[in-house]
Design a protein around this motif. Structure first.
Motif, PDB file in Angstrom:
ATOM      1  N   GLU A 100       0.830  -1.211   0.000  1.00 42.47           N
ATOM      2  CA  GLU A 100       0.000   0.000   0.000  1.00 42.47           C
ATOM      3  C   GLU A 100       0.868   1.267   0.000  1.00 42.47           C
ATOM      4  OE1 GLU A 100      -3.363   2.197   2.800  1.00 42.47           O
ATOM      5  OE2 GLU A 100      -2.845   0.088   3.146  1.00 42.47           O
ATOM      6  N   GLU A 101       1.884   1.275   0.843  1.00 39.43           N
ATOM      7  CA  GLU A 101       2.753   2.462   0.934  1.00 39.43           C
ATOM      8  C   GLU A 101       3.555   2.667  -0.350  1.00 39.43           C
ATOM      9  OE1 GLU A 101       4.063   2.806   5.561  1.00 39.43           O
ATOM     10  OE2 GLU A 101       4.520   0.906   4.537  1.00 39.43           O
ATOM     11  N   THR A 102       4.053   1.571  -0.924  1.00 41.15           N
ATOM     12  CA  THR A 102       4.819   1.674  -2.160  1.00 41.15           C
ATOM     13  C   THR A 102       3.940   2.149  -3.309  1.00 41.15           C
ATOM     14  OG1 THR A 102       6.283  -0.119  -1.437  1.00 41.15           O
ATOM     15  CG2 THR A 102       6.315   0.433  -3.779  1.00 41.15           C
ATOM     16  N   ALA A 103       2.720   1.624  -3.394  1.00 46.80           N
ATOM     17  CA  ALA A 103       1.786   2.030  -4.444  1.00 46.80           C
ATOM     18  C   ALA A 103       1.467   3.523  -4.339  1.00 46.80           C
ATOM     19  CB  ALA A 103       0.510   1.201  -4.363  1.00 46.80           C
ATOM     20  N   LYS A 104       1.333   4.001  -3.118  1.00 45.56           N
ATOM     21  CA  LYS A 104       1.030   5.418  -2.896  1.00 45.56           C
ATOM     22  C   LYS A 104       2.195   6.297  -3.356  1.00 45.56           C
ATOM     23  CE  LYS A 104      -0.421   8.646   0.719  1.00 45.56           C
ATOM     24  NZ  LYS A 104      -0.736   8.798   2.180  1.00 45.56           N
ATOM     25  N   ARG A 105       3.417   5.880  -3.045  1.00 42.87           N
ATOM     26  CA  ARG A 105       4.595   6.651  -3.461  1.00 42.87           C
ATOM     27  C   ARG A 105       4.767   6.617  -4.978  1.00 42.87           C
ATOM     28  NH1 ARG A 105       8.973   3.771   0.009  1.00 42.87           N
ATOM     29  NH2 ARG A 105      10.409   4.974  -1.317  1.00 42.87           N
ATOM     30  N   LEU A 106       4.456   5.465  -5.580  1.00 41.78           N
ATOM     31  CA  LEU A 106       4.560   5.357  -7.037  1.00 41.78           C
ATOM     32  C   LEU A 106       3.529   6.247  -7.733  1.00 41.78           C
ATOM     33  CD1 LEU A 106       5.180   1.538  -7.537  1.00 41.78           C
ATOM     34  CD2 LEU A 106       6.727   3.401  -8.190  1.00 41.78           C
ATOM     35  N   LEU A 107       2.344   6.328  -7.156  1.00 37.54           N
ATOM     36  CA  LEU A 107       1.293   7.180  -7.721  1.00 37.54           C
ATOM     37  C   LEU A 107       1.748   8.640  -7.726  1.00 37.54           C
ATOM     38  CD1 LEU A 107      -1.618   7.279  -8.817  1.00 37.54           C
ATOM     39  CD2 LEU A 107      -2.394   7.670  -6.469  1.00 37.54           C
ATOM     40  N   GLU A 108       2.364   9.066  -6.628  1.00 36.38           N
ATOM     41  CA  GLU A 108       2.867  10.440  -6.545  1.00 36.38           C
ATOM     42  C   GLU A 108       4.021  10.646  -7.528  1.00 36.38           C
ATOM     43  OE1 GLU A 108       3.513  14.379  -5.329  1.00 36.38           O
ATOM     44  OE2 GLU A 108       1.789  13.023  -5.251  1.00 36.38           O
ATOM     45  N   TYR A 109       4.884   9.638  -7.649  1.00 31.93           N
ATOM     46  CA  TYR A 109       6.010   9.717  -8.596  1.00 31.93           C
ATOM     47  C   TYR A 109       5.506   9.878 -10.025  1.00 31.93           C
ATOM     48  CZ  TYR A 109       9.829   8.087 -11.575  1.00 31.93           C
ATOM     49  OH  TYR A 109      10.768   7.975 -12.576  1.00 31.93           O
ATOM     50  N   ARG A 110       4.529   9.065 -10.417  1.00 36.32           N
ATOM     51  CA  ARG A 110       3.994   9.139 -11.777  1.00 36.32           C
ATOM     52  C   ARG A 110       3.323  10.494 -12.026  1.00 36.32           C
ATOM     53  NH1 ARG A 110       6.978   5.224 -13.851  1.00 36.32           N
ATOM     54  NH2 ARG A 110       6.567   3.172 -12.945  1.00 36.32           N
ATOM     55  N   ARG A 111       2.802  11.093 -10.968  1.00 39.34           N
ATOM     56  CA  ARG A 111       2.111  12.378 -11.107  1.00 39.34           C
ATOM     57  C   ARG A 111       3.084  13.521 -11.396  1.00 39.34           C
ATOM     58  NH1 ARG A 111       0.731  16.800  -8.272  1.00 39.34           N
ATOM     59  NH2 ARG A 111       1.900  16.137  -6.427  1.00 39.34           N
ATOM     60  N   VAL A 112       4.263  13.486 -10.778  1.00 40.62           N
ATOM     61  CA  VAL A 112       5.187  14.627 -10.876  1.00 40.62           C
ATOM     62  C   VAL A 112       6.338  14.416 -11.857  1.00 40.62           C
ATOM     63  CG1 VAL A 112       4.645  15.332  -8.518  1.00 40.62           C
ATOM     64  CG2 VAL A 112       6.615  13.831  -8.919  1.00 40.62           C
ATOM     65  N   ILE A 113       6.580  13.164 -12.274  1.00 43.40           N
ATOM     66  CA  ILE A 113       7.769  12.901 -13.093  1.00 43.40           C
ATOM     67  C   ILE A 113       7.714  13.620 -14.437  1.00 43.40           C
ATOM     68  CG2 ILE A 113       6.787  10.795 -14.107  1.00 43.40           C
ATOM     69  CD1 ILE A 113      10.510  11.550 -13.273  1.00 43.40           C
ATOM     70  N   HIS A 114       6.503  13.851 -14.974  1.00 44.38           N
ATOM     71  CA  HIS A 114       6.401  14.527 -16.268  1.00 44.38           C
ATOM     72  C   HIS A 114       6.947  15.946 -16.192  1.00 44.38           C
ATOM     73  CE1 HIS A 114       4.232  11.262 -18.164  1.00 44.38           C
ATOM     74  NE2 HIS A 114       3.413  11.217 -17.136  1.00 44.38           N
ATOM     75  N   GLY A 115       6.782  16.598 -15.036  1.00 40.63           N
ATOM     76  CA  GLY A 115       7.322  17.934 -14.869  1.00 40.63           C
ATOM     77  C   GLY A 115       8.838  17.936 -14.913  1.00 40.63           C
ATOM     78  N   VAL A 116       9.450  16.911 -14.333  1.00 40.13           N
ATOM     79  CA  VAL A 116      10.914  16.789 -14.364  1.00 40.13           C
ATOM     80  C   VAL A 116      11.374  16.527 -15.801  1.00 40.13           C
ATOM     81  CG1 VAL A 116      12.905  15.496 -13.525  1.00 40.13           C
ATOM     82  CG2 VAL A 116      10.983  15.949 -11.991  1.00 40.13           C
TER      83      VAL A 116
END
Length: 373
Positions: free
Chosen positions: A104-120
């Motif tokens: 659950e915790e890893t999935a949550k962090r991955l969701l946030e990563y996928r959300r912001v990585i496009h900006g990078v």
């Protein structure tokens, strides 16, 4: 726990990357930036990586890897039940599952990563390279090494040789960083180049050191020697360069031309004197957090923070006024020497300024035989 401001992170990273081991040997930055805002903070500090490698794998693979991760609390070494399991029973007994690695915790962090990585990725749109991390680590390493050893090819339609000129506070260093980042050309900061031999304690650096310590101008001959070494390197000659901090007058411009370093773009970043004074004399830094504030555009959040903020002595209205006098005494002759130059209204949002500069960079060089080439 309060988050560390992005500007402070960027400042701390700049301090580390300015040390001699990084300057001489290069560096690898891991874990930052994680967002577009952090990437922009690095760019504003003039930090522009040559390569941006993105290691990616399917979420299911990443979740599975995290679930099987174990850590040795004695040594801090990380193991994996499938890929990297210790042979020593003594080590196995003291391994524990680290926190934050549940599905659950890893999935949550991955969701946030996928959300912001496009900006990078957008911040490094011409420079990033994605490598599939769902393969043996030796293959990942081999592909990464092969990529970073490859030579960048400039995205510009010709080999750019750009000079940015403008009064103090006009944003030359930021624009140079943005241009270098976008087109893969070399950012040549005269001030930074003079600091490097001093930090390395070379013979040349020892000759420059007295001027740096007394805050006196380094003689033009010594500055040109330093610049010539940098501009003669293969990356500058093949990829192009954007330079700021030199020349500051016609005498220096003539020396640069005589040395064979002739720009094909010269931009003058125009900012009214009152706007320069407003930009510089009203900015301050919180010595505790490193956060930068401005009396008008970004006031300190509380009276307590405001009371501890410091103003750099060189940013005093008197010192800024003196710097502007020197600038105005030379600007007309320098403009005539490099005619035709490109004037840019730099008294606006820096990314609007960059868009205009970029539009001029991609135009074919002037065919005017009397223009600089």
């Amino acid at each position: 726990m309060e988050e560390i401001p992005n500007t402070l992170w960027a400042k701390l990273i700049l301090e580390r990357l300015s040390k001699m081991d990084c300057i001489k040997r290069g560096w690898i930055l891991v874990g930052f930036p994680k967002t577009r805002e952090q990437a922009l903070a690095l760019q504003e500090m003039g930090i522009a990586p040559e390569h941006v490698v993105i290691l990616d794998a399917p979420d299911t693979v990443l979740i599975e890897r995290n679930l099987e991760k174990r850590i040795d609390m004695t040594t801090g070494e990380i193991y994996h039940t499938t890929f990297n399991w210790p042979t020593s029973s003594k080590i196995r007994k003291r391994l524990v599952k680290p926190g934050g690695t549940s599905e659950e915790e890893t999935a949550k962090r991955l969701l946030e990563y996928r959300r912001v990585i496009h900006g990078v990725l957008n911040s490094y749109s011409k420079k990033y390279h994605i490598i599939n991390a769902d393969q043996p680590s030796v293959d990942v390493f081999s592909q990464t090494l092969s990529h970073v050893q490859s030579r960048h090819r400039s995205n510009a339609p010709y080999t750019p040789r750009i000079i940015l000129h403008g009064p103090p506070g006009s944003g030359r260093s930021l624009q140079a960083a943005l241009i270098a980042e976008k087109y893969g050309i070399v950012n040549v900061s005269c001030g930074q180049l003079l600091k490097e031999p001093v930090a390395a304690e070379t013979r040349f650096g020892e000759a420059i050191k007295p001027y740096a310590e007394s805050r006196q101008p380094v003689p033009d001959v010594m500055v040109l020697k330093c610049l010539s070494r940098r501009l003669s390197k293969l990356d500058c000659s093949t990829r192009g360069w954007v330079m700021h901090g030199f020349p500051q007058d016609v005498s220096q411009a003539e020396m640069l031309n005589d040395a064979g370093f002739i720009p094909n773009r010269v931009f003058f970043l125009d900012v009214p004197d009152d706007a320069v004074i407003e930009r510089l004399a009203m900015r301050m830094t919180d010595p505790i957090t490193g956060e930068r504030y401005h009396s008008i555009y970004k006031p300190a959040p509380t009276s307590e923070v405001y009371s501890r903020c410091k103003i750099n002595p060189k940013d005093s209205e008197e010192n800024v006024g003196k710097a502007l006098e020197v600038y105005h005494a030379n600007v007309s002759e320098l403009e005539q020497f490099y005619s035709p130059v490109i004037h840019v209204n730099a008294d606006q949002d820096p990314y609007t300024v960059f868009e205009y500069i970029e539009s001029c960079v991609v135009k074919p060089p002037s065919k005017n035989p009397n223009a600089f080439v």
